[in-house]
Design a protein around this motif. Structure first.
Motif, PDB file in Angstrom:
ATOM      1  N   GLY A   1      40.462  14.155   1.026  1.00  0.00           N
ATOM      2  CA  GLY A   1      41.418  14.242  -0.071  1.00  0.00           C
ATOM      3  C   GLY A   1      42.311  13.035  -0.208  1.00  0.00           C
ATOM      4  N   GLU A   2      41.945  11.923   0.435  1.00  0.00           N
ATOM      5  CA  GLU A   2      42.749  10.718   0.335  1.00  0.00           C
ATOM      6  C   GLU A   2      42.420   9.979  -0.961  1.00  0.00           C
ATOM      7  OE1 GLU A   2      42.315   8.384   3.866  1.00  0.00           O
ATOM      8  OE2 GLU A   2      43.000   9.996   5.185  1.00  0.00           O
ATOM      9  N   ASN A   3      43.291   9.001  -1.288  1.00  0.00           N
ATOM     10  CA  ASN A   3      43.163   8.297  -2.556  1.00  0.00           C
ATOM     11  C   ASN A   3      41.905   7.429  -2.599  1.00  0.00           C
ATOM     12  OD1 ASN A   3      43.934   7.333  -5.105  1.00  0.00           O
ATOM     13  ND2 ASN A   3      44.849   5.510  -4.186  1.00  0.00           N
ATOM     14  N   VAL A   4      41.050   7.694  -3.583  1.00  0.00           N
ATOM     15  CA  VAL A   4      39.839   6.905  -3.832  1.00  0.00           C
ATOM     16  C   VAL A   4      39.764   6.674  -5.337  1.00  0.00           C
ATOM     17  CG1 VAL A   4      37.320   6.857  -3.706  1.00  0.00           C
ATOM     18  CG2 VAL A   4      38.620   7.857  -1.831  1.00  0.00           C
ATOM     19  N   ARG A   5      39.357   5.471  -5.739  1.00  0.00           N
ATOM     20  CA  ARG A   5      39.268   5.175  -7.165  1.00  0.00           C
ATOM     21  C   ARG A   5      38.392   6.208  -7.890  1.00  0.00           C
ATOM     22  NH1 ARG A   5      37.320  -0.698  -8.243  1.00  0.00           N
ATOM     23  NH2 ARG A   5      36.026  -0.239  -6.443  1.00  0.00           N
ATOM     24  N   PRO A   6      38.759   6.603  -9.123  1.00  0.00           N
ATOM     25  CA  PRO A   6      38.020   7.646  -9.859  1.00  0.00           C
ATOM     26  C   PRO A   6      36.526   7.364  -9.965  1.00  0.00           C
ATOM     27  CG  PRO A   6      40.085   7.155 -10.973  1.00  0.00           C
ATOM     28  CD  PRO A   6      39.954   6.159  -9.874  1.00  0.00           C
ATOM     29  N   GLU A   7      36.163   6.095 -10.258  1.00  0.00           N
ATOM     30  CA  GLU A   7      34.742   5.788 -10.410  1.00  0.00           C
ATOM     31  C   GLU A   7      33.987   5.921  -9.086  1.00  0.00           C
ATOM     32  OE1 GLU A   7      36.904   1.704 -10.429  1.00  0.00           O
ATOM     33  OE2 GLU A   7      37.266   3.791 -11.016  1.00  0.00           O
ATOM     34  N   ILE A   8      34.679   5.607  -7.971  1.00  0.00           N
ATOM     35  CA  ILE A   8      34.062   5.767  -6.643  1.00  0.00           C
ATOM     36  C   ILE A   8      33.919   7.251  -6.319  1.00  0.00           C
ATOM     37  CG2 ILE A   8      34.330   5.315  -4.177  1.00  0.00           C
ATOM     38  CD1 ILE A   8      33.650   2.843  -5.743  1.00  0.00           C
ATOM     39  N   ALA A   9      34.974   8.021  -6.618  1.00  0.00           N
ATOM     40  CA  ALA A   9      34.939   9.464  -6.372  1.00  0.00           C
ATOM     41  C   ALA A   9      33.804  10.124  -7.140  1.00  0.00           C
ATOM     42  CB  ALA A   9      36.283  10.085  -6.767  1.00  0.00           C
ATOM     43  N   GLU A  10      33.593   9.643  -8.378  1.00  0.00           N
ATOM     44  CA  GLU A  10      32.520  10.207  -9.204  1.00  0.00           C
ATOM     45  C   GLU A  10      31.153   9.940  -8.584  1.00  0.00           C
ATOM     46  OE1 GLU A  10      30.786   9.760 -13.772  1.00  0.00           O
ATOM     47  OE2 GLU A  10      32.813   9.052 -13.276  1.00  0.00           O
ATOM     48  N   LYS A  11      30.953   8.749  -8.058  1.00  0.00           N
ATOM     49  CA  LYS A  11      29.678   8.404  -7.420  1.00  0.00           C
ATOM     50  C   LYS A  11      29.445   9.253  -6.169  1.00  0.00           C
ATOM     51  CE  LYS A  11      28.649   4.028  -7.016  1.00  0.00           C
ATOM     52  NZ  LYS A  11      28.807   2.572  -6.725  1.00  0.00           N
ATOM     53  N   ILE A  12      30.513   9.456  -5.386  1.00  0.00           N
ATOM     54  CA  ILE A  12      30.391  10.260  -4.167  1.00  0.00           C
ATOM     55  C   ILE A  12      30.079  11.710  -4.515  1.00  0.00           C
ATOM     56  CG2 ILE A  12      31.640  11.147  -2.160  1.00  0.00           C
ATOM     57  CD1 ILE A  12      33.189   8.491  -2.109  1.00  0.00           C
ATOM     58  N   GLU A  13      30.775  12.243  -5.530  1.00  0.00           N
ATOM     59  CA  GLU A  13      30.552  13.634  -5.935  1.00  0.00           C
ATOM     60  C   GLU A  13      29.115  13.820  -6.440  1.00  0.00           C
ATOM     61  OE1 GLU A  13      31.262  17.338  -5.853  1.00  0.00           O
ATOM     62  OE2 GLU A  13      32.941  15.982  -5.407  1.00  0.00           O
ATOM     63  N   LYS A  14      28.612  12.806  -7.150  1.00  0.00           N
ATOM     64  CA  LYS A  14      27.238  12.866  -7.637  1.00  0.00           C
ATOM     65  C   LYS A  14      26.265  12.864  -6.465  1.00  0.00           C
ATOM     66  CE  LYS A  14      23.855  10.538 -10.577  1.00  0.00           C
ATOM     67  NZ  LYS A  14      23.564   9.379 -11.449  1.00  0.00           N
ATOM     68  N   ALA A  15      26.544  12.036  -5.448  1.00  0.00           N
ATOM     69  CA  ALA A  15      25.677  11.971  -4.269  1.00  0.00           C
ATOM     70  C   ALA A  15      25.664  13.304  -3.529  1.00  0.00           C
ATOM     71  CB  ALA A  15      26.150  10.853  -3.345  1.00  0.00           C
ATOM     72  N   ILE A  16      26.834  13.912  -3.404  1.00  0.00           N
ATOM     73  CA  ILE A  16      26.943  15.215  -2.734  1.00  0.00           C
ATOM     74  C   ILE A  16      26.100  16.256  -3.463  1.00  0.00           C
ATOM     75  CG2 ILE A  16      28.532  17.129  -2.260  1.00  0.00           C
ATOM     76  CD1 ILE A  16      30.680  15.009  -1.670  1.00  0.00           C
ATOM     77  N   SER A  17      26.176  16.232  -4.802  1.00  0.00           N
ATOM     78  CA  SER A  17      25.431  17.207  -5.614  1.00  0.00           C
ATOM     79  C   SER A  17      23.928  16.967  -5.547  1.00  0.00           C
ATOM     80  CB  SER A  17      25.911  17.119  -7.066  1.00  0.00           C
ATOM     81  OG  SER A  17      25.161  17.970  -7.894  1.00  0.00           O
TER      82      SER A  17
END
Length: 327
Positions: free
Chosen positions: A26-42
């Motif tokens: 839950g730490e601060n990560v840039r939105p575009e990076i967070a989106e890529k990580i969330e996509k990878a998780i999915s």
């Protein structure tokens, strides 16, 4: 089917495991990076229960997250800078830490851009070997909540600089014993040269012995050092004091081309390293730096800074290496 791991997610998202761990916590990560990580998780089916939400699993995430550091340098021309980087790299590697070098050219805009980049990519802290302005880079870092440790400036509570006055005093004691009363210093950094010469003057003043000291700055290149040495030899001088041992190459060239003999015609000594000073002919008398000890002290200081503890006391890093280049 094999379960997706943290490393799989990082590779899929094309980011580091540290960044993935920061996102999962839950730490601060840039939105575009967070989106890529969330996509990878999915896409990979990485389950949230594997994020280590219990105390035991949280500890495992910490083990997977690797600390990473940056160092800001003006350029790579100076031998001292290269030796510091080499020693720090070994210390960081031994601790399994990551390390990035940023060449800033002492450009404030570039420094600000790099500080922002370091924050956005999950850098834990920054070593500042050189910068355009201490106050400005401190302000940039504070805005991004990034710890900085200065290696070439005295900044209360966040610096581990080399004590150049101490190095000068070590050289001064030797020169006083040799009754050297006229010297010319050749260096590429104003403040470093001033501190070394201050140390030499301290020793002579305590002995009530006058000394004639002249200082010349070059751009750090062998060719400019050679030109400055040519000019120095148009004046009377007992000893030429080289700010870094690499200038011994330029001095040797001058001596060869102009039939100067060291130390018969002029004495010479140097600061910083000992590898080159030990193989010149004659061997250069030198105040040598133990860069391994210095790097260890720097890492202990950085750990103290990250843990909000007082800076450790710096150990002596200087030794005197006697050559045969002084009369």
């Amino acid at each position: 089917m094999k379960k997706a791991t943290l490393n799989d997610v990082a590779q899929f998202a094309e980011v580091s495991k540290t960044t993935v761990s920061r996102y999962l916590k839950g730490e601060n990560v840039r939105p575009e990076i967070a989106e890529k990580i969330e996509k990878a998780i999915s896409e990979l089916g990485y389950t949230r229960k594997e994020q280590e939400v219990t105390d035991k699993n949280a500890e495992n995430i910490e083990k997977e997250a690797v600390k990473s550091f940056a160092i800001f340098v003006e350029n790579m021309n100076r031998g001292r800078t290269r030796r510091i980087l080499d020693a720090l790299e070994k210390e960081l590697y031994a601790r399994n830490f990551l390390f990035q070098i940023f060449i800033t050219k002492n450009d404030p805009k570039l420094e600000e851009t790099y500080v922002t980049y370091c924050k956005d990519t999950g850098i834990d802290a920054i070593f500042i070997e050189d910068c355009s302005s201490v106050s400005e880079i401190q302000a940039y870092a504070e805005q991004k909540n990034l710890p900085v440790l200065f290696l070439n400036e005295h900044v209360e509570g966040c610096s581990m600089e080399m004590n150049e006055v101490q190095a000068g005093e070590m050289m001064g004691k030797y020169l006083l014993e040799r009754e050297c009363l006229s010297l010319h210093y050749l260096g590429s950094e104003t403040k470093r040269g001033e501190n070394r010469l201050k140390g030499i003057k301290n020793i002579y003043q305590k002995a009530h012995q006058p000394i004639d000291i002249v200082s010349t700055l070059c751009d750090g290149s062998y060719s400019d050092a050679f030109e400055k040495i040519k000019d120095i030899f148009t004046k009377r001088v007992d000893l030429i004091l080289l700010g870094q041992e690499e200038y011994g190459i330029s001095l040797s060239r001058y001596a060869r081309e102009y039939h100067i003999t060291i130390p018969e015609n002029v004495s010479a000594a140097t600061f910083c390293g000992y590898d080159l000073a030990n193989v010149t002919s004659p061997r250069l008398t030198c105040v040598s730096v133990d860069y391994k000890v210095y790097a260890e002290d720097v890492m202990m200081a950085m750990e103290a800074l990250l843990e909000n503890k007082p800076m450790p006391e710096q150990r002596n890093i200087y030794t005197f290496k006697l050559g045969n280049s002084v009369r």
